[in-house]
Design a protein around this motif. Structure first.
Motif, PDB file in Angstrom:
ATOM      1  N   LEU A 433       0.856  -1.187   0.000  1.00 58.73           N
ATOM      2  CA  LEU A 433       0.000   0.000   0.000  1.00 58.73           C
ATOM      3  C   LEU A 433       0.891   1.237   0.000  1.00 58.73           C
ATOM      4  O   LEU A 433       2.025   1.189   0.467  1.00 58.73           O
ATOM      5  CB  LEU A 433      -0.902  -0.016   1.236  1.00 58.73           C
ATOM      6  CG  LEU A 433      -1.864  -1.211   1.310  1.00 58.73           C
ATOM      7  CD1 LEU A 433      -2.587  -1.234   2.640  1.00 58.73           C
ATOM      8  CD2 LEU A 433      -2.860  -1.171   0.158  1.00 58.73           C
ATOM      9  N   LYS A 434       0.381   2.359  -0.493  1.00 58.99           N
ATOM     10  CA  LYS A 434       1.192   3.569  -0.607  1.00 58.99           C
ATOM     11  C   LYS A 434       0.662   4.674   0.316  1.00 58.99           C
ATOM     12  O   LYS A 434      -0.565   4.769   0.474  1.00 58.99           O
ATOM     13  CB  LYS A 434       1.214   4.059  -2.059  1.00 58.99           C
ATOM     14  CG  LYS A 434       1.573   2.991  -3.091  1.00 58.99           C
ATOM     15  CD  LYS A 434       2.994   2.488  -2.938  1.00 58.99           C
ATOM     16  CE  LYS A 434       3.409   1.364  -3.854  1.00 58.99           C
ATOM     17  NZ  LYS A 434       2.533   0.358  -4.318  1.00 58.99           N
ATOM     18  N   PRO A 435       1.469   5.535   0.885  1.00 57.25           N
ATOM     19  CA  PRO A 435       2.917   5.510   0.766  1.00 57.25           C
ATOM     20  C   PRO A 435       3.496   4.286   1.463  1.00 57.25           C
ATOM     21  O   PRO A 435       3.024   3.894   2.536  1.00 57.25           O
ATOM     22  CB  PRO A 435       3.353   6.805   1.469  1.00 57.25           C
ATOM     23  CG  PRO A 435       2.258   7.117   2.439  1.00 57.25           C
ATOM     24  CD  PRO A 435       0.997   6.616   1.804  1.00 57.25           C
ATOM     25  N   ALA A 436       4.543   3.701   0.844  1.00 59.87           N
ATOM     26  CA  ALA A 436       5.171   2.505   1.404  1.00 59.87           C
ATOM     27  C   ALA A 436       6.413   2.926   2.194  1.00 59.87           C
ATOM     28  O   ALA A 436       7.229   3.705   1.703  1.00 59.87           O
ATOM     29  CB  ALA A 436       5.555   1.551   0.279  1.00 59.87           C
ATOM     30  N   PHE A 437       6.519   2.400   3.416  1.00 59.94           N
ATOM     31  CA  PHE A 437       7.617   2.786   4.302  1.00 59.94           C
ATOM     32  C   PHE A 437       8.611   1.637   4.472  1.00 59.94           C
ATOM     33  O   PHE A 437       8.219   0.462   4.455  1.00 59.94           O
ATOM     34  CB  PHE A 437       7.086   3.120   5.698  1.00 59.94           C
ATOM     35  CG  PHE A 437       6.247   4.370   5.764  1.00 59.94           C
ATOM     36  CD1 PHE A 437       6.790   5.562   6.227  1.00 59.94           C
ATOM     37  CD2 PHE A 437       4.908   4.346   5.368  1.00 59.94           C
ATOM     38  CE1 PHE A 437       6.018   6.707   6.303  1.00 59.94           C
ATOM     39  CE2 PHE A 437       4.131   5.492   5.442  1.00 59.94           C
ATOM     40  CZ  PHE A 437       4.686   6.678   5.911  1.00 59.94           C
ATOM     41  N   VAL A 438       9.887   1.999   4.689  1.00 60.90           N
ATOM     42  CA  VAL A 438      10.882   1.016   5.150  1.00 60.90           C
ATOM     43  C   VAL A 438      11.516   1.590   6.405  1.00 60.90           C
ATOM     44  O   VAL A 438      11.961   2.746   6.405  1.00 60.90           O
ATOM     45  CB  VAL A 438      12.006   0.783   4.115  1.00 60.90           C
ATOM     46  CG1 VAL A 438      13.143  -0.053   4.730  1.00 60.90           C
ATOM     47  CG2 VAL A 438      11.480   0.063   2.891  1.00 60.90           C
ATOM     48  N   PHE A 439      11.552   0.788   7.483  1.00 63.87           N
ATOM     49  CA  PHE A 439      12.257   1.174   8.700  1.00 63.87           C
ATOM     50  C   PHE A 439      13.397   0.182   8.873  1.00 63.87           C
ATOM     51  O   PHE A 439      13.158  -0.994   9.149  1.00 63.87           O
ATOM     52  CB  PHE A 439      11.309   1.149   9.904  1.00 63.87           C
ATOM     53  CG  PHE A 439      10.171   2.118   9.757  1.00 63.87           C
ATOM     54  CD1 PHE A 439      10.322   3.440  10.143  1.00 63.87           C
ATOM     55  CD2 PHE A 439       8.957   1.717   9.200  1.00 63.87           C
ATOM     56  CE1 PHE A 439       9.281   4.351   9.980  1.00 63.87           C
ATOM     57  CE2 PHE A 439       7.917   2.615   9.028  1.00 63.87           C
ATOM     58  CZ  PHE A 439       8.075   3.941   9.419  1.00 63.87           C
ATOM     59  N   ASP A 440      14.607   0.651   8.649  1.00 60.04           N
ATOM     60  CA  ASP A 440      15.749  -0.255   8.681  1.00 60.04           C
ATOM     61  C   ASP A 440      16.436  -0.167  10.052  1.00 60.04           C
ATOM     62  O   ASP A 440      17.241   0.732  10.290  1.00 60.04           O
ATOM     63  CB  ASP A 440      16.725   0.119   7.543  1.00 60.04           C
ATOM     64  CG  ASP A 440      17.902  -0.843   7.464  1.00 60.04           C
ATOM     65  OD1 ASP A 440      17.985  -1.747   8.318  1.00 60.04           O
ATOM     66  OD2 ASP A 440      18.749  -0.681   6.553  1.00 60.04           O
ATOM     67  N   GLY A 441      16.104  -1.111  10.913  1.00 61.71           N
ATOM     68  CA  GLY A 441      16.637  -1.107  12.280  1.00 61.71           C
ATOM     69  C   GLY A 441      18.052  -1.644  12.366  1.00 61.71           C
ATOM     70  O   GLY A 441      18.626  -1.735  13.457  1.00 61.71           O
ATOM     71  N   ARG A 442      18.615  -2.053  11.224  1.00 62.40           N
ATOM     72  CA  ARG A 442      19.964  -2.635  11.232  1.00 62.40           C
ATOM     73  C   ARG A 442      20.921  -1.936  10.282  1.00 62.40           C
ATOM     74  O   ARG A 442      22.074  -2.346  10.160  1.00 62.40           O
ATOM     75  CB  ARG A 442      19.880  -4.123  10.885  1.00 62.40           C
ATOM     76  CG  ARG A 442      19.155  -4.948  11.938  1.00 62.40           C
ATOM     77  CD  ARG A 442      19.940  -4.982  13.224  1.00 62.40           C
ATOM     78  NE  ARG A 442      19.340  -5.907  14.182  1.00 62.40           N
ATOM     79  CZ  ARG A 442      19.980  -6.351  15.252  1.00 62.40           C
ATOM     80  NH1 ARG A 442      21.209  -5.975  15.504  1.00 62.40           N
ATOM     81  NH2 ARG A 442      19.385  -7.160  16.086  1.00 62.40           N
ATOM     82  N   LYS A 443      20.405  -0.964   9.539  1.00 62.19           N
ATOM     83  CA  LYS A 443      21.250  -0.194   8.621  1.00 62.19           C
ATOM     84  C   LYS A 443      21.947  -1.097   7.606  1.00 62.19           C
ATOM     85  O   LYS A 443      23.150  -0.977   7.375  1.00 62.19           O
ATOM     86  CB  LYS A 443      22.310   0.606   9.398  1.00 62.19           C
ATOM     87  CG  LYS A 443      21.712   1.573  10.389  1.00 62.19           C
ATOM     88  CD  LYS A 443      22.743   2.342  11.163  1.00 62.19           C
ATOM     89  CE  LYS A 443      23.472   3.336  10.320  1.00 62.19           C
ATOM     90  NZ  LYS A 443      22.588   4.371   9.759  1.00 62.19           N
ATOM     91  N   ILE A 444      21.187  -2.029   7.022  1.00 62.91           N
ATOM     92  CA  ILE A 444      21.825  -2.958   6.074  1.00 62.91           C
ATOM     93  C   ILE A 444      21.372  -2.723   4.636  1.00 62.91           C
ATOM     94  O   ILE A 444      21.992  -3.224   3.710  1.00 62.91           O
ATOM     95  CB  ILE A 444      21.568  -4.438   6.441  1.00 62.91           C
ATOM     96  CG1 ILE A 444      20.072  -4.697   6.633  1.00 62.91           C
ATOM     97  CG2 ILE A 444      22.364  -4.855   7.665  1.00 62.91           C
ATOM     98  CD1 ILE A 444      19.717  -6.164   6.671  1.00 62.91           C
ATOM     99  N   LEU A 445      20.269  -1.977   4.445  1.00 59.97           N
ATOM    100  CA  LEU A 445      19.718  -1.857   3.094  1.00 59.97           C
ATOM    101  C   LEU A 445      20.324  -0.656   2.359  1.00 59.97           C
ATOM    102  O   LEU A 445      20.909   0.232   2.981  1.00 59.97           O
ATOM    103  CB  LEU A 445      18.194  -1.727   3.169  1.00 59.97           C
ATOM    104  CG  LEU A 445      17.465  -2.879   3.883  1.00 59.97           C
ATOM    105  CD1 LEU A 445      15.966  -2.672   3.828  1.00 59.97           C
ATOM    106  CD2 LEU A 445      17.829  -4.232   3.279  1.00 59.97           C
ATOM    107  N   ASP A 446      20.141  -0.652   1.041  1.00 60.00           N
ATOM    108  CA  ASP A 446      20.616   0.460   0.214  1.00 60.00           C
ATOM    109  C   ASP A 446      19.518   1.532   0.224  1.00 60.00           C
ATOM    110  O   ASP A 446      18.551   1.453  -0.555  1.00 60.00           O
ATOM    111  CB  ASP A 446      20.899  -0.075  -1.200  1.00 60.00           C
ATOM    112  CG  ASP A 446      21.441   1.009  -2.119  1.00 60.00           C
ATOM    113  OD1 ASP A 446      21.268   2.211  -1.791  1.00 60.00           O
ATOM    114  OD2 ASP A 446      22.015   0.659  -3.164  1.00 60.00           O
ATOM    115  N   HIS A 447      19.672   2.526   1.077  1.00 59.43           N
ATOM    116  CA  HIS A 447      18.576   3.470   1.306  1.00 59.43           C
ATOM    117  C   HIS A 447      18.306   4.364   0.098  1.00 59.43           C
ATOM    118  O   HIS A 447      17.152   4.683  -0.190  1.00 59.43           O
ATOM    119  CB  HIS A 447      18.855   4.297   2.569  1.00 59.43           C
ATOM    120  CG  HIS A 447      18.992   3.413   3.782  1.00 59.43           C
ATOM    121  ND1 HIS A 447      19.866   3.664   4.803  1.00 59.43           N
ATOM    122  CD2 HIS A 447      18.376   2.255   4.113  1.00 59.43           C
ATOM    123  CE1 HIS A 447      19.775   2.701   5.704  1.00 59.43           C
ATOM    124  NE2 HIS A 447      18.878   1.834   5.308  1.00 59.43           N
ATOM    125  N   SER A 448      19.364   4.753  -0.619  1.00 52.15           N
ATOM    126  CA  SER A 448      19.075   5.614  -1.772  1.00 52.15           C
ATOM    127  C   SER A 448      18.360   4.837  -2.869  1.00 52.15           C
ATOM    128  O   SER A 448      17.448   5.376  -3.517  1.00 52.15           O
ATOM    129  CB  SER A 448      20.318   6.339  -2.302  1.00 52.15           C
ATOM    130  OG  SER A 448      21.470   5.647  -1.988  1.00 52.15           O
TER     131      SER A 448
END
Ligand SMILES: NC(=O)c1ccc[n+]([C@@H]2O[C@H](COP(=O)([O-])OP(=O)(O)OC[C@H]3O[C@@H](n4cnc5c(N)ncnc54)[C@H](O)[C@@H]3O)[C@@H](O)[C@H]2O)c1
Ligand SMILES: O=c1ccn([C@@H]2O[C@H](COP(=O)(O)OP(=O)(O)O[C@H]3O[C@H](CO)[C@@H](O)[C@H](O)[C@H]3O)[C@@H](O)[C@H]2O)c(=O)[nH]1
Length: 479
Positions: A433-448
């Motif tokens: 569903l939009k807006p779609a959120f990502v909460f990265d609690g481990r700082k492992i994903l490519d955020h840009s």
């Protein structure tokens, strides 16, 4: 293979406790010491059956191969404790030492009831002298209690030497940690008999560990070193997590700050990964134990100092949960959220004190419906950890990450599994569903890359999409 120059020959070892420590430690011991017969005993029949089956009770990279190689040759798992104890020359006590849940020291002191019952059983069944090794993590001076219990119940002509030999393995890397330990501590009595016992255990380790890494010391130093090492490790993570909060409030980036700190050769780069909070069965329990010991010794400032390491961790876990709610327009009631990772760290199926439990509970209390996926945690374990909530109405456990993400408003990364970095996030985005959120609690994903797809991204220790000018110190510090 090491030559046994010790006066006490070690041919048979028994380990009480077939858990995360006893199982891997004895498997590596059996692999490295083909001349020694190792029997791991436990009163938990299910666990022993699992150790004797195709599917081991715990997941550790590399462990299954070792067990398969040694089991039935010089490695045995059994519930028949008395004969294994009787036959052994050396006994490891590797049972759990949880935080007391009631009575004196409730919520802080280590509960030594399992260790004590081992000592009683050893004294009851053994009819010749042995070395007893405290491998469980225990409060300082616990060896004295074990000696007392053994002495008070021992059979005539039988004597015991009690050694402290704490375990430093970390879950997920246990096999490597056991095969290449940074150090092996052996604490014992300073008597001639004590020294003989230390030499005998040292001989066992010398099968694969070089002499310079085997450190002999007094028993109390050895016991305290284990608690202190865990307190220092957790303190480092709490420290970087405290800095992560400052980063989020100012526009600094905690990864950059951690890199800058870690390049100081006096500090080093390890254990500076800011996160949703540290978990696992050891850190909290062992620091609480240290706090309790300090308080009991009237060292109140020392106790308060170490308590802060735990308090900061609680703050970090809560802060992350609150940030999720705030970012999603201050309400997540009836929203669907995917939790990626439930184990307390990668490469384990263990959820003890996992920060994911804390975050999940926070979100459930706010009325969200959770879709949980972890590559190694069993469904039954997740449902047990979240037992207050109903599977049908609040939680759904998935075996496929894309199924977990489908139809949700947000993805929340709670464990740093490597495979999470390889997923097709465009595919997930398209199904959400939009807006779609990502909460990265481990700082492992490519955020840009995620932001380019269209996700609203939030992570620990960094603000996204905000410029240089937008924080004004005036009014907060009087400048
Ligand atoms: N888990 C780790 O990574 C780790 C690392 C270093 C040290 N430690 C310490 O090692 C100890 C064991 O930890 P663990 O994670 O292996 O615990 P665990 O709960 O996985 O295993 C302990 C086992 O001991 C058995 N047990 C308890 N009392 C018994 C008794 N009287 N007779 C027979 N069996 C009994 C239990 O049934 C259980 O299977 C703890 O003191 C812990 O602090 C743990
Ligand atoms: O930079 C870091 C490093 C770790 N963690 C977290 O800290 C927790 C503990 O991690 P780790 O220490 O790697 O695992 P444990 O298996 O709990 O091992 C610790 O606890 C064991 C039990 O006493 C000791 O034997 C080990 O030496 C000690 O590292 C986990 O939630 C990690 O995700 C971070 O958040 N940031």
């Amino acid at each position: 293979m090491a030559t046994n120059i010790a006066e006490i020959p070690i041919r048979k070892i028994c380990c009480i406790g077939a858990g995360y420590v006893g199982g891997p430690t004895c498997s590596v011991l059996a692999l490295k010491c083909p001349d020694i017969q190792v029997t791991v005993v436990d009163r938990n029949e299910l666990r022993i059956n699992q150790w004797n089956s195709e599917k081991l009770p715990i997941y550790e990279p590399g462990l299954e191969e070792i067990v398969k190689q040694c089991r039935g040759k010089n490695l045995f798992f059994s519930t028949d404790m008395a004969p294994a104890l009787k036959e052994a020359d050396l006994i490891f006590i590797s049972v759990n030492t949880p935080t007391k849940t009631f009575g004196l020291g409730k919520g802080r002191a280590a509960d030594l009831k399992f260790v004590e019952s081992c000592a009683r059983l050893i004294a009851e069944v053994c009819d010749r002298s042995k070395i007893v090794v405290e491998k469980s993590t225990v409060p300082v001076r616990s060896a004295a209690s074990i000696v007392n219990v053994l002495k008070a119940n021992t059979k005539p002509g039988v004597s015991y030497q009690v050694l402290s030999n704490p375990e430093f393995l970390a879950e997920g890397t246990a096999v490597n940690d056991l095969t290449n330990p940074d150090r092996v501590l052996i604490g014992g009595e300073e008597s001639e008999e004590g020294k003989k016992a230390i030499r005998a255990l040292s001989w066992v380790y010398r099968h694969w560990v070089s002499a310079d890494k085997i450190i002999e010391m007094n028993t109390w130093s050895s016991e305290l070193s284990k608690l202190a090492a865990n307190a220092f490790l957790a303190q480092r993570i709490s420290s970087i997590n405290a800095i992560s909060a400052v980063c989020e409030a100012t526009g600094a980036d905690v990864s950059e700050v951690a890199k800058a700190i870690g390049l100081d050769s006096r500090l080093g780069p390890k254990f500076l990964q800011a996160s949703v909070g540290w978990g696992g069965s050891c850190f909290q329990k062992d620091i609480l134990n240290l706090v309790y010991i300090s308080e009991s010794l009237n060292l109140t400032s020392v106790a308060a100092y170490w308590q802060q390491v735990i308090d900061m961790n609680e703050y970090q876990k809560s802060r992350f949960g609150e940030r999720i709610v705030q970012s999603m327009f201050n309400t997540i009631t009836d929203k669907h959220i995917a939790i990626l990772g439930f184990a307390f760290k990668k490469n384990t199926g263990d959820t003890r004190e996992s920060p994911a439990i804390h975050v999940a509970k926070h979100l459930l209390e706010e009325g969200a419906f959770l879709h949980i996926f972890d590559p190694k945690v069993e469904k039954a374990q997740i449902l047990l950890d979240l037992a207050q909530w109903d599977e049908e109405s609040s939680i759904s456990i998935h075996t496929d990450p894309y199924e977990a993400a489908k139809g949700t408003h947000a993805l929340v990364v709670c464990t740093e599994w490597d495979q999470f970095t390889t997923y097709d996030y465009q595919r997930m985005y398209d199904s959400m569903l939009k807006p779609a959120f990502v909460f990265d609690g481990r700082k492992i994903l490519d955020h840009s890359a995620l932001a380019k797809i269209g996700f609203h991204v939030e992570t620990i220790g960094k603000r996204h999409g905000q410029g240089f000018q937008d924080h004004n110190w005036a009014g907060t510090n009087g400048i």
